[in-house]
Design a protein around this motif. Structure first.
Motif, short mmCIF file in Angstrom:
data_model
loop_
_atom_site.label_atom_id
_atom_site.label_comp_id
_atom_site.label_asym_id
_atom_site.label_seq_id
_atom_site.Cartn_x
_atom_site.Cartn_y
_atom_site.Cartn_z
N GLY A 1 0.87 -1.21 0.12
CA GLY A 1 0.02 0.13 -0.07
C GLY A 1 0.82 1.32 -0.04
N HIS A 2 0.49 2.25 -0.72
CA HIS A 2 1.08 3.56 -0.69
C HIS A 2 2.24 3.68 -1.33
CE1 HIS A 2 -2.39 4.72 1.88
NE2 HIS A 2 -2.20 3.35 2.59
N GLN A 3 2.86 4.71 -1.27
CA GLN A 3 4.07 5.16 -1.95
C GLN A 3 4.82 6.37 -1.19
OE1 GLN A 3 2.28 5.36 -5.89
NE2 GLN A 3 2.17 7.71 -5.76
N THR B 203 7.06 5.26 8.12
CA THR B 203 5.91 5.48 7.11
C THR B 203 5.09 4.16 6.92
OG1 THR B 203 7.27 5.44 5.29
CG2 THR B 203 6.53 7.56 6.36
N GLU B 204 3.91 4.22 6.64
CA GLU B 204 3.10 3.08 6.20
C GLU B 204 3.74 2.49 4.97
OE1 GLU B 204 -1.13 3.75 5.72
OE2 GLU B 204 -1.44 1.86 5.16
N TYR B 205 3.97 3.24 3.94
CA TYR B 205 4.39 2.87 2.72
C TYR B 205 5.80 2.08 2.93
CZ TYR B 205 7.64 6.95 2.35
OH TYR B 205 8.49 8.00 2.48
N LEU C 108 -1.58 -5.07 1.12
CA LEU C 108 -0.96 -4.66 2.38
C LEU C 108 -1.00 -3.34 2.79
CD1 LEU C 108 2.02 -7.12 2.03
CD2 LEU C 108 -0.17 -7.79 3.16
N HIS C 109 -1.70 -3.16 4.10
CA HIS C 109 -1.82 -1.90 4.42
C HIS C 109 -1.47 -1.92 6.11
CE1 HIS C 109 -3.39 1.00 1.21
NE2 HIS C 109 -3.42 -0.41 0.67
N ALA C 110 -1.54 -0.63 6.69
CA ALA C 110 -1.59 -0.54 8.21
C ALA C 110 -2.28 0.59 8.50
CB ALA C 110 -0.25 -0.48 8.84
N ASP C 111 -2.98 0.47 9.69
CA ASP C 111 -4.10 1.38 10.02
C ASP C 111 -3.55 2.58 10.89
OD1 ASP C 111 -6.77 1.34 9.44
OD2 ASP C 111 -7.29 -0.32 10.57
ZN LIG Z 1 -3.16 2.42 3.92
#
Ligand SMILES: [Zn+2]
Length: 251
Positions: free
Chosen positions: A49-51, A84-86, A137-140
């Motif tokens: 997830g993300h960048q 960071t989440e990414y 795949l992500h995190a909250d």
């Molecule tokens: Zn996310």
């Protein structure tokens, strides 16, 4: 005889060309080589997830929809680790790629943080790579720092664009969530249907999104960055996929 053969060949050429023209245009971004070398293995598309930089230009939330959302956001951030989440999602995605490589054909949406790939584009790339399923795949994150736990998201059955993939996505989500929770012992926040996610709505293959935990919860944030805990998440995902796709257990 020869002229007749030539005429038939010409007709076939015309048919092939006209039939495949729209695909050819779209296939620019497809992972064609991976499709060709699949050799009957189940194809898993992993989307970390993300960048590193979000892209606030808008794109339709679903094919043909008038509702638009930012192409991709930069995600949340660890309250204790500052990570960071990414970065986190890529760490886990790369480990997962390693773990799955032997038994699956793995398609990676990204292997670096410095990319610019919108959520619809991510889904389309997985579709075009011939994925059997896409794993996001992500995190909250939350303003409430007490909140922790894992959520498992799947496409809602009640919107047209994901109707075809909703039930199989849910079946995979059930198996995956059980395996991941068993391995990690994380608190479960449940299986949640979503109709508002661009990355789901553009998918034509079953898709699951794992929110691996809350980076805004001090304990969970630190745990998510531990090698050992990341390995548990990866093992859980592998066990879940193995049991869904009936891959013989290796240990
Ligand atoms: Zn996310």
């Amino acid at each position: 005889m020869r002229a007749k053969l030539n005429a038939i060949l010409l007709a076939i050429m015309i048919l092939l060309t006209s039939g495949s023209l729209p695909n050819t245009v779209e296939a620019k971004t497809a992972d064609v080589t991976s499709l060709a070398s699949t050799m009957g293995k189940t194809v898993i598309c992993i989307d970390a997830g993300h960048q590193s930089k979000g892209n606030n230009s808008k794109e339709p939330v679903a094919p043909g929809s008038k509702t638009v959302k930012p192409k991709v956001s930069s995600g949340t951030q660890g309250i204790a680790t500052g990570k960071t989440e990414y970065k986190l999602t890529l760490e886990v995605a790369l480990k997962l790629e390693q773990a799955l490589q032997k038994d699956y054909k793995v398609v990676m949406i990204r292997r670096t943080n410095n990319v610019d790939i919108s959520n619809s584009e991510r889904a389309i790339r997985c579709n075009q790579a011939g994925a059997d399923m896409t794993l996001r795949l992500h995190a909250d994150g939350s303003v409430n720092r007490e909140i922790q736990g894992m959520s498992f998201l799947y496409p809602s059955t009640d919107i047209p664009s994901t109707k075809k993939i909703a039930s199989q996505s849910l079946e995979i989500t059930k198996v995956l969530s059980k395996a991941v929770l068993k391995e990690t012992q994380a608190t479960s926040r449940g299986l949640i249907p979503r109709s508002d996610l661009t990355g789901f709505n553009w998918s034509t293959v079953p898709v699951v999104l794992i929110e691996m935990g809350f980076m805004t919860n001090r304990n969970e944030d630190m745990k998510l960055s531990e090698d050992e805990y990341q390995d548990k998440i990866v093992q859980g995902i592998k066990r879940g996929l193995d049991s869904y796709y009936k891959v013989a257990a290796k240990n």
